[in-house]
Design an enzyme around this catalytic site. Sequence first.
Site, short mmCIF file in Angstrom:
data_model
loop_
_atom_site.label_atom_id
_atom_site.label_comp_id
_atom_site.label_asym_id
_atom_site.label_seq_id
_atom_site.Cartn_x
_atom_site.Cartn_y
_atom_site.Cartn_z
N ASP A 98 -1.44 -0.45 30.26
CA ASP A 98 -2.15 0.36 29.28
C ASP A 98 -3.31 1.09 29.95
O ASP A 98 -3.82 0.67 30.99
CB ASP A 98 -2.67 -0.53 28.14
CG ASP A 98 -2.67 0.18 26.80
OD1 ASP A 98 -2.79 1.43 26.79
OD2 ASP A 98 -2.56 -0.49 25.76
N GLU A 153 -4.64 6.26 32.23
CA GLU A 153 -5.17 7.61 32.47
C GLU A 153 -6.55 7.63 33.13
O GLU A 153 -6.82 8.63 33.83
CB GLU A 153 -5.16 8.43 31.17
CG GLU A 153 -6.02 7.94 30.07
CD GLU A 153 -5.36 6.86 29.24
OE1 GLU A 153 -6.05 6.31 28.40
OE2 GLU A 153 -4.18 6.53 29.46
N ASP A 212 -1.27 6.54 21.99
CA ASP A 212 -1.62 6.07 20.64
C ASP A 212 -1.55 7.20 19.62
O ASP A 212 -2.56 7.64 19.06
CB ASP A 212 -3.01 5.46 20.65
CG ASP A 212 -3.10 4.23 21.55
OD1 ASP A 212 -2.04 3.67 21.88
OD2 ASP A 212 -4.21 3.85 21.93
#
Length: 818
Positions: free
Chosen positions: A403, A406, A476
């Site tokens: 997760d 980025e 998300d």
Amino acid sequence: MKQFKSLWIALLLLCPGWLAAQTVSQTPHGIKFTVPDGSYTCEVQFYTPSIVRVVKYPQAQLPEKPSPAVVLTPEDTRFRVTDADASVVLRSKALCVTVDKRTATLQFADADGRMLLTENGAVTFRPIEEGVDKGYFRVRQAFRLDPDETIYGLGQLQNGKMSQRNQEKYLIQSNVEDFSPFFQSVKGYGLYWDNYSPTTFADNSQSTSFDSEVGLCADYYFLYGGNADGVVAGMRTLTGQAPMFPLWTYGYWQSKERYKSQDEMVGVVRKYRELGVPLDGIIQDWQYWGNNYLWNAMDFTNTQFPDPQRMLDEVHGLNAHMAISIWQSFGPATKPYRELAPKGLLYDFKTWPASGTESWPPNPEYPSGVRVYDAYSPEARDIYWKYLNEGIFKYGMDAWWMDSTEPDHLDFKPSDLDQKTYFGSFRQMRNAYPLYCVQGVYDHQRATTSDKRVFILTRSGYVGSQRYGANVWSGDIGSSWESLRNQVPAGLNFSLCGMPHWNNDIGGFFCGSYNKSWNDGFAPRNPLYQELYVRWLQFGTFTPMMRSHGADAPREIYQFGKKGEPVYDAIEKMIHLRYALLPYIYSTSWEVTHRQSTFMRALVMDFPDDRKVLDLNDEYMFGPAILVAPVLEAQYTPEKAVKVDEQSGWDRDNAGKAKDAVTATDFTQKKSTTLYLPSGATWYDFWTGETLKGGQDITRETTLDLIPLYVKAGSIVPFGPAVQYATEKPWDNLTLRIYPGADGSFTLYEDEFDNYNYEKGAYTEVPMTWDDSSRRLTIGARRGSYPGMLTKRQFTVRTPDGKEKTVTYTGKKVTVRL
């Protein structure tokens, strides 16, 4: 080759025009010259006959710069150089590159002289006069495209666009948008701008340009493939090939934010087995480590996970596999933090979670102290794996859910990019961060064992990620019809960049707006969400990874009702269809790995001459045979607008804001949808076998449990047995569905399903060809072998009109006539 090059050097030296320029020279792979005013030097280098690198730099020598996406080194390539007064022309067997000696602007044409792309003006270098990037430049290069030329790529965007013309986009990695400075054209070429800093892509009537915030030079690669598949193959050649994933990863995955104990998580797997609904993957989301000060400890310090070995053993005992959430940041109480911090391998900008408490909104009185690690550093990646291996992998963990790759960057300030990294400022390498994240895990796991294929589900990707066993998901995203519609072109453009593995949260991540008082605040009981979820799951059935996940409400099938009810039955139907298609999907995955193919195929890939598909953003091919036209608009309930992003979504005050809610909906009614069948092919309705001509819009009757699917004439589609998990039954009795109307072929691929022995040749291929004029299927001799392979099997050959024959196959050529 050396004699060939020496001959050309001699000829060039004899050329008066060449001598007059006095600044042009031949290099081993191309040419090099300085523009007349001395402001910069240009080098053109053939990496292959169809891949050319162009570098322009204001320094005396070509600067050394990291290029993490590119793995290709220049090959010995035959090329000819022709000098004229104002230009130099380089020709390979695939390309013709013309360079203006005065301005160093380039034109690219194919071997027949068809113009492909032209630079639009000279490169610009704007010196950076102060700050940590002093001595570097802001770099911009513009190009000229045809007015009606469609282009694709740039990574994964949420703009709903198929063609990426007529927009300006700031390319910096984020939660729901993953950027790669690459596009490919319908004309059969691609352009990769090799700069990793934040970059503005702009396309308007004047030019198409890349403008990067910091760089030592302008550096790009021009790739000619002739068509979209050729360009994808070129990008894989340039940035790395995609390894095989385990068969089980192509089954169904269940997840949510989050299972709060190991018993709850194992209980989900057990429930699926009791219901007889297939399942292969279960995912444990965050906080199995405990509080936020222990963020990403890579250890089971939460008391609700007291026996991780038992947890993994129970999951495996139920014939399922498990992935677990790992992040790129660490809380101050963790062991990795304490080792990384003294070495200067943690960044100092605000990241998720903001507070050490779990309450919302974050309490600024108790900052979490969580910091992102320097994934660019080899030493930091070693430390990361050490704790991941010792804390989790040793128990037999099957896959990684990486997760925030980025990474999350809260309260962004430009000065945050001044952070020092292994390569210099964070600004210089910002967009490559996700690439190094997956590299660290992939390389270390491969070095540890070859018995388990690496599978990484990552929230961000960059070209080259495909070589590290990475499947990117779209972050998300909010639960809305608009968001669902955006996912189709997002996945297609991402795939057209050369990264074949992509998926999204089925149902959208934030579904809290569907929680209403009348359904006890439980979205799966809300018909508005039920319809959206079913249509999303139908789309997700035809993506490389089929994974249900999200916040605000659980997504397990039994949350939506029970067997015999329309919503439950529609979900179960698609999961079973996914498993029936596993032989087709796994064989396609071999084409991706071995022949540089693509799972999710924008229609321009297979029908480039049909202008109606060039900018079509709501249909695609899944593999070579199946046209997918998902239902992307509400048919049974009002379509309400939901505007939730990755920041506001965590604000639980948005719950229950859905308007036009209905408490009862008749999901048994028949509806209809319109779609387009591409020209150049005859199509079969997957569900009915009806034959339709291409090149027309049609109206298809739908029900809640039906997604419009069409199969191209000439296709051979293998169907597997009914199973509860991917490897439950051998493929010893497959059904081969033949769709007449054109000649066709297919290769059935098998191996040991979860190790790297295929890299050593341990696999089999069974070639199949359909001759339409004689209505004859030829199942060719088996190629290859591996331990435990099937030596005898049956194929039931079936056509849409009901004709059927069963044959025994022992590895030798068999012919079936229908």
